[in-house]
Motif scaffolding. Sequence first.
Motif, PDB file in Angstrom:
ATOM      1  N   THR A 147       0.800  -1.321   0.058  1.00 35.81           N
ATOM      2  CA  THR A 147       0.110  -0.068  -0.031  1.00 35.81           C
ATOM      3  C   THR A 147       0.833   1.193  -0.069  1.00 35.81           C
ATOM      4  O   THR A 147       0.401   2.294  -0.901  1.00 35.81           O
ATOM      5  CB  THR A 147      -0.704   0.027   1.257  1.00 35.81           C
ATOM      6  N   ALA A 150       2.861   1.857  -3.506  1.00 30.68           N
ATOM      7  CA  ALA A 150       2.008   2.186  -4.489  1.00 30.68           C
ATOM      8  C   ALA A 150       1.981   3.779  -4.801  1.00 30.68           C
ATOM      9  O   ALA A 150       2.329   4.231  -5.668  1.00 30.68           O
ATOM     10  CB  ALA A 150       0.645   1.427  -4.478  1.00 30.68           C
ATOM     11  N   LYS A 153      -1.734   8.127  -1.750  1.00 29.52           N
ATOM     12  CA  LYS A 153      -3.121   8.411  -1.748  1.00 29.52           C
ATOM     13  C   LYS A 153      -3.737   7.000  -1.441  1.00 29.52           C
ATOM     14  O   LYS A 153      -4.616   7.024  -0.672  1.00 29.52           O
ATOM     15  CB  LYS A 153      -3.848   9.070  -3.075  1.00 29.52           C
ATOM     16  N   ASN A 154      -3.026   6.092  -1.611  1.00 31.83           N
ATOM     17  CA  ASN A 154      -3.288   4.560  -1.212  1.00 31.83           C
ATOM     18  C   ASN A 154      -3.310   4.672   0.333  1.00 31.83           C
ATOM     19  O   ASN A 154      -4.229   3.965   1.235  1.00 31.83           O
ATOM     20  CB  ASN A 154      -2.559   3.425  -1.707  1.00 31.83           C
ATOM     21  N   GLU A 157      -6.125   6.596   1.762  1.00 29.00           N
ATOM     22  CA  GLU A 157      -7.547   5.942   1.586  1.00 29.00           C
ATOM     23  C   GLU A 157      -7.548   4.939   2.589  1.00 29.00           C
ATOM     24  O   GLU A 157      -8.787   4.796   3.497  1.00 29.00           O
ATOM     25  CB  GLU A 157      -7.446   5.591   0.188  1.00 29.00           C
ATOM     26  N   PHE A 158      -6.681   4.072   3.127  1.00 26.46           N
ATOM     27  CA  PHE A 158      -6.789   3.117   3.905  1.00 26.46           C
ATOM     28  C   PHE A 158      -6.803   3.744   5.444  1.00 26.46           C
ATOM     29  O   PHE A 158      -7.679   3.333   6.087  1.00 26.46           O
ATOM     30  CB  PHE A 158      -5.273   2.187   4.143  1.00 26.46           C
ATOM     31  N   ASN A 306      -0.272   0.361   9.367  1.00 21.83           N
ATOM     32  CA  ASN A 306      -0.151   1.248   8.092  1.00 21.83           C
ATOM     33  C   ASN A 306       0.454   2.743   8.351  1.00 21.83           C
ATOM     34  O   ASN A 306       1.311   3.027   7.549  1.00 21.83           O
ATOM     35  CB  ASN A 306      -1.639   1.230   7.720  1.00 21.83           C
TER      36      ASN A 306
END
Length: 459
Positions: A147, A150, A153-154, A157-158, A306
């Motif tokens: 995540t 990549a 923004k990923n 979003e998570f 994360n």
Amino acid sequence: MPSTPVETRPTADDVSLSHGLKQRHLSMIALGGVIGAGLFVGSGAGIAAAGPSIVLAYTLSGLLVMLVMRMLGEMSAAYPSSGSFSAHAERAIGPWAGFTAGWSFWVLLCTAVGLEGIGAAKIVTGWLPGTPEWAWVALFMVVFCGTNLAAVKNFGEFEFWFAALKVGAITLFLALGVLAVAGVLPGTDSPGTSHLTDFMPHGGEGLVIGLLASVFAYGGLETVTIAAAESENPVKGVASAVRTAMWRIALFYIGSMAVIVTLVPWDSPAVVEDGPYVAALDRLDIPGADQLMNIVILVALLSAMNANIYGASRIGYSLVRRGQGPKALGRVSGGVPRIAVLASSVFGFLCVLLSYWRPDDVFAWLLNMIGAVILVVWIFIAVSQLRLRRRLEREAPERLVVRMWAFPWLTWVALAGMAAVFVLMAREPGTRVQLYSTGGMTLALAAVGYAWQRARARS
């Protein structure tokens, strides 16, 4: 020596990063970042030690955290940087300070990634007995490493959806708790103040233990100032997050502790064995309360994993871009410091392996070493703010979008509070070894950073 010029945009070490975080991402990261796994997992021991006075403990430590966030917000709004407090310390005190604060926090975040992975794996293996814990940790690592590799923004979003779930869960918990306390929740009798009569059952010593537990439950609030540098409007994002920090801390931390100790006897074995939130929901006869809270705790742990991979990679990237680490970590592709993301994830998984291979020596030493890092970081934040505020007032007062309250008096009050926590840690056998281990790591990093600073000055 001339002062460092004031920047209007994210600092030069951030120019190659993307700015893919939207304001909604940053707002929810700020909101959900307050609700860490430490709140759900670690508060039971604090309640058992402090009793109802845990509310006072969380209030005192919450006030300290509010001051720290206000100081950090002032600097981050004026100097947006993915290095956050590390970059501020370098600017205010010297490169050695940025080196020390940055690398100690990187070690803290990477180790926390491993601990959170282990905690999440224990929950999943409880649902799926017989499956290996390490395999679940590896899966979580791969998912969140991917995540973060990549695009930013990923990550956003998570964290947006993780934070939404956490905020929704604790808001529902507070609503049910307040209704129960008021005696208007169907099928539940109000306990009134019957559980609050013995406010400090273990005296001042119990309050101290609760205070120390509460201080470290607030970790993770710094991520929003790191993420702000990659947002569409860093100054607006930081200012908004910091200005709402007070009510978020008061509502989620202090509010939930008040509800729990009102509903559940502080000395109930379930508070520690099942966790305070599960114990409170059981008191309300909520069916499946333990599994509901396990889901919320799992979300909190995965969210922290994360966020910590993200935070560690950006702190490492910023340090390297400022010439304070291996150059490979500073490579950026697609707006993402991918080598730094990989390195942070690998270090985190190495900590997991150490917990299986060497749990009683190497891993225990690592845990003790990071025990008081957050306090070291807070001290760097306070000292940096004392110095940078004067500089900003002289050179660019318009950059003071966020201002520390009652400067410089409350900054000195915050420093005194941090010193008091250090003294309390030195008095408690359970935290003394953490204090000394963190002190040793801090001194070692400071020596390396100072030697590097002198060498660069001579070259």
